[in-house]
Write an enzyme that holds these catalytic residues in place. Sequence first.
Site, PDB file in Angstrom:
ATOM      1  N   GLY A 249      -7.651  -3.846   8.215  1.00  0.00           N
ATOM      2  CA  GLY A 249      -6.999  -4.083   9.235  1.00  0.00           C
ATOM      3  C   GLY A 249      -6.098  -5.289   9.488  1.00  0.00           C
ATOM      4  N   GLU A 287     -13.151  -3.064   4.184  1.00  0.00           N
ATOM      5  CA  GLU A 287     -12.135  -2.696   3.892  1.00  0.00           C
ATOM      6  C   GLU A 287     -10.447  -2.822   4.205  1.00  0.00           C
ATOM      7  OE1 GLU A 287     -14.774   1.625   4.926  1.00  0.00           O
ATOM      8  OE2 GLU A 287     -13.351   1.048   6.533  1.00  0.00           O
ATOM      9  N   PRO A 288     -10.148  -3.680   3.323  1.00  0.00           N
ATOM     10  CA  PRO A 288      -8.460  -4.177   3.840  1.00  0.00           C
ATOM     11  C   PRO A 288      -7.621  -3.688   2.461  1.00  0.00           C
ATOM     12  CG  PRO A 288      -9.598  -5.817   2.025  1.00  0.00           C
ATOM     13  CD  PRO A 288     -10.959  -4.964   3.106  1.00  0.00           C
ATOM     14  N   ARG A 290      -3.979  -2.708   3.604  1.00  0.00           N
ATOM     15  CA  ARG A 290      -2.540  -3.584   3.155  1.00  0.00           C
ATOM     16  C   ARG A 290      -1.989  -5.181   3.487  1.00  0.00           C
ATOM     17  NH1 ARG A 290       0.698  -1.689   7.800  1.00  0.00           N
ATOM     18  NH2 ARG A 290      -1.000  -1.074   8.439  1.00  0.00           N
ATOM     19  N   ARG A 326       7.742   4.379   6.733  1.00  0.00           N
ATOM     20  CA  ARG A 326       7.488   3.481   8.286  1.00  0.00           C
ATOM     21  C   ARG A 326       8.026   3.223   9.087  1.00  0.00           C
ATOM     22  NH1 ARG A 326       5.252  -0.674   8.080  1.00  0.00           N
ATOM     23  NH2 ARG A 326       3.793  -0.539   8.726  1.00  0.00           N
ATOM     24  N   CYS A 357      18.440  14.967   5.434  1.00  0.00           N
ATOM     25  CA  CYS A 357      19.612  15.086   6.265  1.00  0.00           C
ATOM     26  C   CYS A 357      18.911  15.177   7.310  1.00  0.00           C
ATOM     27  CB  CYS A 357      19.897  17.024   5.803  1.00  0.00           C
ATOM     28  SG  CYS A 357      21.082  17.472   6.739  1.00  0.00           S
TER      29      CYS A 357
END
Length: 405
Positions: A249, A287-288, A290, A326, A357
Amino acid sequence: MWWESPGHLDVKNGRLYIAGMSAIDIANKFKTPLYVYDGNRIMDIYRKFYSTVKKHTDLEVRLHYAMKTNSNRKILQLLLKEGAWIDAVSPEECKAALEAGFLKEKILFTGTSVSSEDMKQLVGMDVRINIDSLSQLKRLGKITTDAEISLRMDPGIAGAGHSWRTMTAGKESHGVPIKFSIPENQIVEAAKLAKDYGFNVVGLHEHIGSGWRTSEEVNEFLQTVDIVLDKAKQISEFCNLEFINFGGGPGVRYQENHPEFPLERYAEETCRKVKESGVEINALCFEPGRYIVADSGLLLVEVVDVKERYGDIIAGVNSGFNHLIRPVMYGSYHEIINCSKADAKPEAEVTVAGNLCETGDVFAAKRMMPMPEEGDVLAIHSAGAYGFTMASRYNMRSLPKEVLL
Ligand code: LLP
């Protein structure tokens, strides 16, 4: 520029350098659209995270890299050498981690809506399973009870995340019921049931959401640490817990006004709470995802078309949300750097649009930046996390290439 970082991202004579190499040379050599990752940066951040936690605890520290963030084989192998463990979310990820060289003992599977078919594969690979529901526990019991498992609990208070879509704790987010984990008021019963089945319950886990970085959000996380520790104590009365896993997180700076994640306080207070709780465990897990890889990666794209429409400047590029979803999915901001004018003054309001498109297929709408020209290479910053792993082949476009420097 706020994103400059010596040796990782530099600007020389107006040009962007990644890991000491000219971004334009990289684009010419490997062709765009291209994800570029800086391996040294990944290792530096991994080491920083590990040592910051380790200095506050005598327990073993395990960083289970969340490979859903970026499962590039070379990156997995870099992290393997650093001593990382793995957080995997699908049998396919477990298989990829094993193929990259991770030992099965170092892989913890944390899934949701897990089918019995998935579990048969996981049992076949002999990885550890982190249980997300009583239904899953009972169904696993029909496949095997000769297993070491952990339990994923919901602390019962709201989670945190950069978007409502990435908050994973509490009753609901934005009116949508949360689907993850076993609620805190069922977790002790779940552990008893697991024990009755004959399972060896070795861990307790939480993950409250992804991309939180303010000190208020860290406070929220710390509140959940207390709740998890309280339940761990109760479960320890009848199970030998080997670890507590506090999930991932920690967020990163995508934008100049984003605060730096308070890693030191997060590590110090979490470790202190664990120590003060008196819970007997061997290892502390995180649990990193990012935090480890986001800013190591840039998506290089080429401006192929520049047009003016009713006063708006549209710079069309040879990529789209099929390569980096994102901005469209979460409204996320990603800095866009013109690789040949990296320190030029923002002089024009530009919409950087993809080639899909869809009206929403834009990387940035009406953003001030140096005026782009056809042939310019743009670097979309902090694309190392949840970039390539969320890419698709929409409109039958190819997946982007990846290169690790
Ligand atoms: N552990 C578990 C159980 C997770 O579900 C996740 C992320 C992590 C660890 C790693 O979280 P991190 O440290 O990276 O925040 N696609 C979204 C993020 C989804 C996160 C899913 N779970 C995005 O692009 O922001």
